[in-house]
Design a protein around this motif. Sequence first.
Motif, PDB file in Angstrom:
ATOM      1  N   SER A   1      57.974  71.882  18.816  1.00 32.47           N
ATOM      2  CA  SER A   1      56.903  72.868  18.951  1.00 32.47           C
ATOM      3  C   SER A   1      57.429  74.284  18.729  1.00 32.47           C
ATOM      4  CB  SER A   1      56.287  72.813  20.349  1.00 32.47           C
ATOM      5  OG  SER A   1      55.825  71.522  20.596  1.00 32.47           O
TER       6      SER A   1
ATOM      7  N   ALA B   1      48.914  75.950  22.012  1.00 30.03           N
ATOM      8  CA  ALA B   1      49.586  76.997  22.789  1.00 30.03           C
ATOM      9  C   ALA B   1      49.212  78.374  22.245  1.00 30.03           C
ATOM     10  CB  ALA B   1      51.097  76.793  22.743  1.00 30.03           C
TER      11      ALA B   1
ATOM     12  N   THR C   1      53.940  70.211  25.450  1.00 28.51           N
ATOM     13  CA  THR C   1      54.837  69.139  25.016  1.00 28.51           C
ATOM     14  C   THR C   1      55.841  68.812  26.114  1.00 28.51           C
ATOM     15  OG1 THR C   1      56.053  70.919  23.914  1.00 28.51           O
ATOM     16  CG2 THR C   1      54.800  69.441  22.520  1.00 28.51           C
TER      17      THR C   1
ATOM     18  N   CYS D   1      52.682  75.604  25.962  1.00 29.76           N
ATOM     19  CA  CYS D   1      52.727  74.432  25.096  1.00 29.76           C
ATOM     20  C   CYS D   1      53.038  73.236  25.987  1.00 29.76           C
ATOM     21  CB  CYS D   1      53.804  74.602  24.026  1.00 29.76           C
ATOM     22  SG  CYS D   1      53.781  73.229  22.879  1.00 29.76           S
TER      23      CYS D   1
ATOM     24  N   GLY E   1      45.818  70.530  25.121  1.00 27.24           N
ATOM     25  CA  GLY E   1      46.981  70.521  24.229  1.00 27.24           C
ATOM     26  C   GLY E   1      46.930  69.357  23.251  1.00 27.24           C
TER      27      GLY E   1
ATOM     28  N   ALA F   1      51.461  72.426  19.676  1.00 23.15           N
ATOM     29  CA  ALA F   1      51.983  73.731  19.255  1.00 23.15           C
ATOM     30  C   ALA F   1      50.823  74.655  18.889  1.00 23.15           C
ATOM     31  CB  ALA F   1      52.917  73.541  18.055  1.00 23.15           C
TER      32      ALA F   1
END
Length: 369
Positions: free
Chosen positions: A63, A102, A49, A47, A264, A99
Amino acid sequence: MKIEAITLREIHMPLVHFFETSFGRTYSRRILLLTAHCDGVDGWGECVTGEDPFYSSEWIDSSWITISRYLAPVVVGHLIGSGREVPNLFGKVRGHRMAKAALENALWDAEAKQKNVSLWKLLGGTRKEIACGVSIGIQDSVEQLLERIQTELAAGYRRIKVKVKPGWDVNVLEKIRSGWADITLSCDANSAYTLDQAEHLRGFDQFNLLMIEQPLWHDDIYYHARLQKELRTAICLDESIVNARAAAMAIEMGACRIINIKVGRVGGFSEAVKIHDLCHESKIPVWCGGMLESGIGRAHNIALSTLENFRLPGDVSASKRYWKEDVIDPEVEVSPRGLITISDKPGTGYLVKQDLIEKLTVRQETIRG
Ligand code: OSB
Ligand code: MG
């Protein structure tokens, strides 16, 4: 394949060198890794983020809970034929694209392994090697920045991108161009300007830049179209291209001439491929952006970059630029000609170093059916 369980892990990895953008400086990454346990095969996802909701509204803690509470329960215990089916399953959850990506990407990875094919072929890639550039953050001094550029050029990278913000822009670009008149150079503002500064941004035109990335607001397309009409330099959109519809709108409005695809940011491989195809048809070149990923996200970026319209060097660079030791084997290496050679092995072609990941893990949660 049956999705038996999903494991989330947070790992901590200090960066070899801090990374500074117009929204802040990062010394160390908190990275969320995801493992999808499917019929005896493990698919891995990362992920992308950040530690804080600064690049986008998502961050590692949002996330984690989104995956654990909403996304993983949708797939755990179910049969899924292909990563392609996943976006529909997540349709009820608005936003949270990093999220979603991922988990979707981990399932693509598992699918490639199950089918014994390479992930890049499964995605429709054609390139056997990909061209690499570097993204260099804001430094403590211009001299330090020039030194870093020298190092990256010597390593063979084919495009230098520097981060800019008011007070660290024209003055810096001038110094770079006086040292290297002909290199392929671009800049990334991460939304640091407003349309009132169009005249100032027009000053960037003298530097013959390949592009200026996301000069205006993170969620804007309309004002970028207005700005593009006033600039000779191509605008590249990053933050505001959140899905294929946003890309179509930006192209139709003339808001950019280049698009940065981050898997992402757009919610996973399915949407990334859609944007790629749309840009291809519209003759808009794309390149693969980076989010200071560990080797797991990096390997996914490499696979995506093999699609044909990834015509410009991406921010996909060697593991050693970021980490003392990366979590994959082999680590990502870039040749002296600035290329990464694509592996034909099943999956990403990079093995996950599970022992190292165990050592770096600070929290873990498994979601079962
Ligand atoms: O805008 O591309 C960006 C890193 C964090 C957040 C936003 C961006 C970046 C980068 C990093 O430029 C590129 C890389 O991974 O090397
Ligand atoms: Mg960017």
